[in-house]
Design an enzyme around this catalytic site. Structure first.
Site, PDB file in Angstrom:
ATOM      1  N   LYS A   1      -9.152   0.406  -7.997  1.00 17.07           N
ATOM      2  CA  LYS A   1      -9.502  -0.604  -6.620  1.00 17.07           C
ATOM      3  C   LYS A   1     -11.125  -0.338  -6.912  1.00 17.07           C
ATOM      4  O   LYS A   1     -11.608   0.577  -7.340  1.00 17.07           O
ATOM      5  CB  LYS A   1      -9.778   0.190  -5.219  1.00 17.07           C
ATOM      6  CG  LYS A   1     -10.221  -0.430  -4.228  1.00 17.07           C
ATOM      7  CD  LYS A   1      -9.729  -0.339  -2.397  1.00 17.07           C
ATOM      8  CE  LYS A   1     -10.326  -1.119  -1.091  1.00 17.07           C
ATOM      9  NZ  LYS A   1      -9.020  -0.311  -0.616  1.00 17.07           N
TER      10      LYS A   1
ATOM     11  N   SER B   1      -7.243  -4.103   2.921  1.00 17.34           N
ATOM     12  CA  SER B   1      -8.594  -4.010   2.073  1.00 17.34           C
ATOM     13  C   SER B   1      -8.556  -3.954   0.784  1.00 17.34           C
ATOM     14  O   SER B   1      -9.362  -4.656  -0.003  1.00 17.34           O
ATOM     15  CB  SER B   1      -9.636  -3.864   2.260  1.00 17.34           C
ATOM     16  OG  SER B   1      -9.403  -2.337   2.018  1.00 17.34           O
TER      17      SER B   1
ATOM     18  N   SER C   1      -5.799  -0.051   4.206  1.00 15.63           N
ATOM     19  CA  SER C   1      -5.460  -0.778   3.376  1.00 15.63           C
ATOM     20  C   SER C   1      -4.767  -1.064   1.960  1.00 15.63           C
ATOM     21  O   SER C   1      -4.723  -1.800   1.530  1.00 15.63           O
ATOM     22  CB  SER C   1      -7.264  -0.564   2.764  1.00 15.63           C
ATOM     23  OG  SER C   1      -8.466  -1.783   3.747  1.00 15.63           O
TER      24      SER C   1
HETATM   25  N1  GLN Z   1      -8.446  -2.850   8.111  1.00  9.72           N
HETATM   26  C1  GLN Z   1      -9.168  -1.988   8.452  1.00  9.72           C
HETATM   27  C2  GLN Z   1     -10.381  -2.036   8.683  1.00  9.72           C
HETATM   28  O1  GLN Z   1     -10.776  -2.703   8.775  1.00  9.72           O
HETATM   29  C3  GLN Z   1      -8.454  -0.813   7.687  1.00  9.72           C
HETATM   30  C4  GLN Z   1      -9.452  -0.648   6.527  1.00  9.72           C
HETATM   31  C5  GLN Z   1      -9.014  -0.102   5.725  1.00  9.72           C
HETATM   32  O2  GLN Z   1      -7.992   0.608   5.633  1.00  9.72           O
HETATM   33  N2  GLN Z   1      -9.992   0.761   4.386  1.00  9.72           N
HETATM   34  O3  GLN Z   1     -10.775  -0.790   8.965  1.00  9.72           O
END
Ligand code: GLN
Length: 498
Positions: A80, A155, A179
């Protein structure tokens, strides 16, 4: 419709490499070819590192020839773009870091390289990991290989899409509120968030430091255990790293029900006890998702695990608690992007303050700005007690709820996401609708607990994920149960037709 002859898993690829049926260079070329074939439709990579990959593959082949190979040697991976890779662009999918080339490796990158991994490239994501659909990338959204009109989740959407589309054997993602697990669920692959502190965060660009954790995205549970083995371990460069003896996470992959983790209180001698928290079967949840998860629970029961309903009443505060704590920490962490030290810098003014303002105005996308503003507000004088302190109090209650329930049962089973992959654009105008997707995943980050998402069926023809949650450091047990489930079901064999 899924086809059954998918690309190789890590353990299959390693077998072929060891038997000299394939070289790492050939394997790497075949993945680069697949990227060339599908990437203009899937868009899972921000950067493809073809030359580096072939160079690393040649080195891996030498290691294999000299008998110095480990479980990941020669196997192609996507990382990532929030995880630092020395001399390889690391953008966090943000204009702010569009040209940022780290001078150092994250601990996890270093560990992978030392073990002979082959880096295919860097995965697309929501900007600074803020989002649930990969649509907040400053560059382009990733598409779900099961249906290109739908999101891959987020994400770490690039990682899950790449693994599902056969563009990488496995991927590393980061999980602050879901994410890794949520995109894995939406793309029909396996994703794990380890216990907070088990994997070093050194070189992971910080979003919300008390919640962030790196985890594997893989095609099956065995691969997940292999990658976890490779990335865990105490790191003095991460002050929250756990100094803890790590097990061999493949140890409980027997197909039998695993032993309860030593961290479950009571009942450790008998069969593993499974709890189903009613609060996770939320109102508005997709019926097909509910059905798939309930069927999966029946399968676990059929394997001999006693299942009982349990209650985690503070679950209803988790989302609100997360969306105060995560933005608060993000507002502090992202203060470093001021156009002075590194990253994008607005130059056309002599006024320092104006330059800083414009750097942040152009460098950050709308969701990142929203989070910084929410967090700055929650931390400001007069509101701190009402929001930030309250959220921390709720955090304690949520943790205590889990502690209590892990006296009664050893593992919890829930959906990973209340819905399957949704159409691109469907939720972009309504941040709260987007935040609601995280309802089943954020409680684990709040409490620092490990969780794994495994494929458990389909709704609307799209993959559904089941989440298994355990007490701190129960990864071996979670993987053991996930493996027993996987062996009893066909879902992990299915691949999207792309
Ligand atoms: N969807 C969550 C957020 O927007 C989690 C994102 C993540 O785990 N990086 O914060």
């Amino acid at each position: 419709m899924p086809s059954d002859s998918g690309p190789l898993t890590i353990h299959e690829a390693r077998g072929k490499l060891d038997r000299r049926e394939v070289t790492s260079v050939d394997l790497t070329r075949s993945y680069l070819d697949q990227i060339g074939r599908v990437e203009d439709r899937v868009k899972a990579f921000i950067t493809v590192t073809g030359d580096l990959a072939l160079q690393q593959a040649r080195q891996a082949d030498q290691r294999i020839a000299s008998g110095d190979a480990g479980p990941l040697t020669g196997v192609p991976v996507q990382v990532k773009d929030v995880i630092c890779t020395k001399d390889v662009l690391t953008t966090c999918a943000s204009r702010m870091l569009e040209n940022y080339v780290p001078v150092y490796n994250a601990t996890v990158s270093e560990k992978l390289f030392q073990q002979g991994a082959v880096l295919l490239g860097k995965g697309n994501m929501d900007e600074f990991a803020m989002g649930s659909s990969c649509e907040n990338s400053a560059f382009f959204p990733t598409r779900n290989p099961w249906d290109l009109e739908r999101v891959p989740g987020g994400s770490s959407g690039g990682g899950a899409a790449a693994v599902a589309a056969g563009e990488a054997v496995y991927a590393l993602g980061s999980d602050t509120g879901g994410s890794v697990r949520q995109p894995a669920a939406m793309c029909g692959v396996v994703g794990m968030k380890p216990t907070y502190g088990l994997v070093s965060r050194y070189g992971l660009v910080a979003y919300a430091s008390s919640l962030d954790q790196i985890g594997p995205i893989t095609q099956d549970v065995t691969d997940c255990a292999l990658v976890l083995n490779a990335i865990v371990g105490y790191d003095p460069r991460d002050s929250t790293s756990l100094n803890h003896d790590t097990a061999d996470y493949t140890g409980q992959l027997t197909g039998e029900l695993p032993r309860p983790s030593p961290n479950s209180k009571g009942g450790q001698q008998g069969a593993i006890r499974v709890g189903v928290p009613e609060e996770y079967f939320v109102e508005g949840m997709e019926e097909g998702v509910r059905q798939a998860v309930l069927d999966a629970i029946k399968t676990l029961e059929g394997l001999g695990a006693p299942v009982q309903p349990v209650s985690l009443p503070t679950t209803k505060y988790a989302l609100a608690c997360y969306y105060v704590i995560a933005p608060s920490e993000c507002s502090a962490n992202l203060a470093r992007y001021d156009g002075v030290k590194y990253g994008y810098s607005f130059q056309d003014t002599d006024d320092m303050w104006r330059a800083m303002e414009l750097t942040r105005q152009y460098g950050f996308g709308p969701e990142v700005k929203r989070r910084i503003m929410l967090g700055s507000y929650a931390l400001s004088a007069g509101y701190y007690d009402a929001y930030y302190v309250k959220a921390q109090q709720a955090r304690t209650l949520i943790r205590q709820d889990f502690d209590r329930v892990f006296q009664e049962v050893d593992i919890l089973v829930t959906p990973t996401s209340p819905v399957v992959a949704f159409p691109l654009g469907e939720k972009t105008e309504d941040p709260v609708q987007m935040y609601l997707i995280d309802v089943c995943t954020v409680p684990l980050n709040i409490a620092g607990l490990p969780g794994i998402s495994v494929p458990c069926g389909y709704s609307q023809g799209l993959p559904v994920g089941m989440q298994l949650i355990g007490p701190h450091l129960s990864e071996a047990t979670l993987l053991g149960l996930a493996y027993a489930y996987e062996q009893a079901t066909p879902w992990h064999n299915a691949r999207p037709d792309i």
